[in-house]
Motif scaffolding. Structure first.
Motif, PDB file in Angstrom:
ATOM      1  N   ILE A  14      -9.559  17.871   3.051  1.00 57.88           N
ATOM      2  CA  ILE A  14     -10.836  17.154   3.425  1.00 57.88           C
ATOM      3  C   ILE A  14     -12.065  18.267   2.955  1.00 57.88           C
ATOM      4  N   GLN A  17     -13.147  18.086  -0.487  1.00 52.13           N
ATOM      5  CA  GLN A  17     -14.153  17.155  -1.188  1.00 52.13           C
ATOM      6  C   GLN A  17     -15.372  16.912  -0.114  1.00 52.13           C
ATOM      7  N   LEU A  62      -6.946  11.046  -0.013  1.00 54.83           N
ATOM      8  CA  LEU A  62      -7.471  12.394  -0.468  1.00 54.83           C
ATOM      9  C   LEU A  62      -6.416  12.805  -1.674  1.00 54.83           C
ATOM     10  N   LYS A 116     -11.948  12.325  -7.564  1.00 56.21           N
ATOM     11  CA  LYS A 116     -11.862  13.652  -6.685  1.00 56.21           C
ATOM     12  C   LYS A 116     -12.752  14.722  -7.393  1.00 56.21           C
TER      13      LYS A 116
END
Length: 296
Positions: A14, A17, A62, A116
């Motif tokens: 987390i 990103q 993710l 990403k």
């Protein structure tokens, strides 16, 4: 059971990103949790905040590799390089592209890597959101916008946001699975965001067949959509059996050597038949046979 160590890995994902989103609230929406939960786990409180299903959903979204396995290394194959550059060009210049190529050559992997690494770029798997409403709501969610309210409001908010932020890019994978109403709505959304948003549609050869077939039948919307996405079908892989075999063998070699130096490329290619989805399995077998850590 999601362990505390796994939760820490997910929180690290987390954090990696977070900069892609304008606010914690937008990122929380994209992850499917509320702002309070997002703040709590970022502050280090991990117990009884999210369900295991929530944690797994975030890890999948993710692309966080849970456990102690070594991280899979990206090989810059011809497919990866071509698509990544195409996506960069579409985002930088608010252009559109339409890629129709063989299945299992690395299209999806490349798109996910790009998202990403680049702000304001989102990835949508159209096979999961085939209808008009599901598609638009999913795009809104990916940008961290409200996606559960009245559809007309979701659509208008999405249009306004795409015209406001800097150089957004929407990647539509498995686009051949969209139903007719979704294609028409996509054309309308493209019109509403012209010169403000980049678009990239991807699919296997079936997408090309679907678009060409409907244009041949003069079905409303398809010729217009094809025009908006560049008036041509992009392709990376070569034609012809011999040329394809050489191309696939080169891709397998690059991926295998990046993740398992010293691997027997001929054996990997023989056992996978050139399928990139099979490579992690085959490399894991090779590494296990040599009693070294698993690499994928």
């Amino acid at each position: 059971m999601i362990t505390d160590e796994m939760k820490k890995q997910i929180v690290a994902g987390i954090e990696a990103q977070r900069s892609k989103y304008a606010s914690d609230a937008r990122f929380a929406i994209a992850l499917g949790i509320n702002a309070a939960q997002f703040s709590t786990i970022r502050n280090g409180k991990l117990d009884r905040v999210l369900s295991d299903a929530n944690w797994l959903s975030i890890a999948r979204r993710l692309d966080v590799q849970l456990g102690s396995r070594q991280e899979w290394k990206t090989a810059k194959t011809p497919v990866y390089t071509y698509i990544y550059n195409q996506l960069q060009e579409c985002q930088d210049n608010s252009q559109s592209g339409l890629l129709c190529d063989r299945a299992d050559v690395g299209k999806t992997y490349t798109a996910r890597c790009y998202v990403k690494e680049n702000k304001n770029a989102v990835y949508v798997d159209c096979s999961q959101v085939k209808s008009k409403q599901k598609l638009i709501r999913q795009i809104a969610r990916e940008f961290g916008l409200n996606h559960t309210g009245r559809y007309a409001d979701v659509y208008e908010d999405l249009v306004f946001y795409l015209r406001t932020i800097q150089k957004p890019l929407v990647i539509l994978d498995e686009a051949g699975d969209l139903d007719y109403a979704a294609f028409l709505e996509l054309k309308a959304l493209w019109n509403a965001t012209e010169f403000a948003c980049g678009w990239y549609m991807m699919g296997a050869d079936g997408l090309k067949t679907k678009i060409e077939g409907n244009m041949g039948r003069k079905k409303v919307g398809y010729e217009e959509l094809f025009s908006r996405f560049g008036n041509r079908f992009l392709k990376v892989t070569p034609e012809g059996r011999e040329a394809w075999d050489d191309f696939a063998r080169a891709q397998v070699a690059l991926i295998a050597l990046a993740n398992c130096p010293g691997a027997d490329i001929k054996k990997v290619y023989h056992n996978t038949g050139g399928s990139l989805r099979r490579i992690p399995v085959e490399l894991s077998k090779l590494v296990k046979d040599h009693k070294t850590p698993v690499v994928a």
